[in-house]
Design a protein around this motif. Sequence first.
Motif, PDB file in Angstrom:
ATOM      1  N   VAL A 147     -38.787  46.725  54.967  1.00 14.54           N
ATOM      2  CA  VAL A 147     -38.340  47.870  55.749  1.00 14.54           C
ATOM      3  C   VAL A 147     -36.887  48.133  55.367  1.00 14.54           C
ATOM      4  O   VAL A 147     -36.055  47.224  55.432  1.00 14.54           O
ATOM      5  N   GLN A 191     -33.247  54.557  58.011  1.00 20.26           N
ATOM      6  CA  GLN A 191     -34.311  55.529  57.761  1.00 20.26           C
ATOM      7  C   GLN A 191     -34.030  56.274  56.446  1.00 20.26           C
ATOM      8  O   GLN A 191     -32.889  56.619  56.145  1.00 20.26           O
ATOM      9  N   TYR A 216     -34.760  52.303  65.695  1.00 22.00           N
ATOM     10  CA  TYR A 216     -35.060  51.930  64.311  1.00 22.00           C
ATOM     11  C   TYR A 216     -34.540  50.531  63.998  1.00 22.00           C
ATOM     12  O   TYR A 216     -35.264  49.699  63.429  1.00 22.00           O
ATOM     13  N   ARG A 249     -36.911  47.376  63.097  1.00 22.13           N
ATOM     14  CA  ARG A 249     -36.779  46.722  61.799  1.00 22.13           C
ATOM     15  C   ARG A 249     -36.510  45.224  61.963  1.00 22.13           C
ATOM     16  O   ARG A 249     -37.092  44.395  61.249  1.00 22.13           O
ATOM     17  N   VAL A 298     -44.211  42.482  58.289  1.00 25.94           N
ATOM     18  CA  VAL A 298     -44.857  43.269  57.242  1.00 25.94           C
ATOM     19  C   VAL A 298     -45.814  42.382  56.453  1.00 25.94           C
ATOM     20  O   VAL A 298     -45.440  41.297  55.992  1.00 25.94           O
ATOM     21  N   VAL A 301     -47.670  47.071  59.039  1.00 20.11           N
ATOM     22  CA  VAL A 301     -46.379  46.796  59.662  1.00 20.11           C
ATOM     23  C   VAL A 301     -46.542  46.827  61.178  1.00 20.11           C
ATOM     24  O   VAL A 301     -47.195  47.719  61.728  1.00 20.11           O
ATOM     25  N   LEU A 328     -41.005  53.868  60.390  1.00 20.15           N
ATOM     26  CA  LEU A 328     -40.110  53.042  59.592  1.00 20.15           C
ATOM     27  C   LEU A 328     -40.236  53.433  58.125  1.00 20.15           C
ATOM     28  O   LEU A 328     -41.314  53.828  57.674  1.00 20.15           O
ATOM     29  N   LEU A 345     -40.584  52.309  54.491  1.00 22.28           N
ATOM     30  CA  LEU A 345     -41.008  51.120  53.751  1.00 22.28           C
ATOM     31  C   LEU A 345     -40.746  51.308  52.264  1.00 22.28           C
ATOM     32  O   LEU A 345     -40.866  52.404  51.719  1.00 22.28           O
TER      33      LEU A 345
END
Length: 437
Positions: free
Chosen positions: A27, A31, A351, A355, A360, A373, A386, A388
């Motif tokens: 991640v 963003q 976020y 994260r 994951v 995720v 998220l 990736l």
Amino acid sequence: MKKLFLCSIVVLLFVTLVKAQPGKTQVTKWQYDRNGAVSITWDDGSINQFRVALPILNKLGIKSTFFIITGQIPGSQYHGKFIGRPVKDIIKETATIPTNKSNFFERASAAGYLGLIGPLDYHYKAGSLIDAGKTEEAYKAIDECYRKVRNNEFKPGIQHNDEYRDAHGTTWATIKKYAAQGHEFASHMVTHPRLAALDEPNMMYEMEKSRLDILNHLGIQYTFSAEGPFGTENERAVTYLAKVYPALRNRMPEPWLKEIDRGSKDTPGNTGKEYVQYQRGATTKTPLPLMKAWVDTTMNRKDTWLVLTHHGVDGIGWEALPRQELDEYFTYIKNHEDKLWVATFGDVTKYMRERQSAKVQSNLGNGKITVKVSHPLNKTFYAMPLTLKTYVPTGWKKATVVQGSKKQTVNTITDEKGTYALYQANPNALPVVLSGV
């Protein structure tokens, strides 16, 4: 020659080992894999924030966070009030018992509700002194206040603070319209009190009733963030705030976050933390080049979240900045959006937390990569997509990314570790399936 040959083999092996295997997924820190984040926030909800600043933000496509004083908005159910004994009993008691740690909070809470013009100023003075750790001076301020009350030195009337008065003019209908445009609305309490000077019942009233009015008029998503007035970092006040709101601009003591409040002269500097929250508050004396330098610092690092705190606009509100300066500043931020994720205070908070707690899982098989995720956070608030970063076979020039009914095709990118796809995914949802194009 033999040594040189062996060294070359070692280097080649090292490069081979650090190459990311197809399927490896992470991640990204921010963003869209930006270098940093910026949140533009506003305190008090003074009317020119909406008449002047909000149209500038909308023109640029920037979403902002507004911490609003709910008690003054027409249609709010909850307004300022004192919860406790009859104030006449408190006034009488002050004649014989000096203010001390056992009665200070009650007296300071009642000061604004004596039906007089003037005692509210002492509530603010005492709260400021408590915030500054000057307890004995705060006691003396409250003693002086009630001495004047007993001597009839104040005129009868209802007194509101400047922030409360400047906020008049907004309605829940207009706020709801602005929220639909993507802006975050959050609590700045019912009346903008000095929380550090309130006793528990009155502190909880300010926090909980403001939340209830926001809940009833906007919905639960807008009960996520709050700011205790005056940026209080009083330990007692912040502890109570954290029981009511998941995210506080005052303080977020995450183990992975370095906080720099807006009054600090500290800079992001070197830190062992994953993230830095860099709060800055421009006043009328802040040069625009310095304000732009805050942005430059953020986009030239990889770990910094710049939280900008604004108040007045065009002559209305505390330290009101002119519209021309705001327009130029926000345009400067927008022009660097390729390096900066510009988002609301609440969205950036969500976020980072997602994260930090995300798990994951990925695997490669039959020419496809499947990625799952997930995180354990409360789904009511934490449903941010998220970004990736998944490494793919070197032959993939593009990748098709499918999650449920959502399908996107992205160009692959190459870095020193290999070829990867960058894409958005929803946590706690169906797996993401990537295939080469």
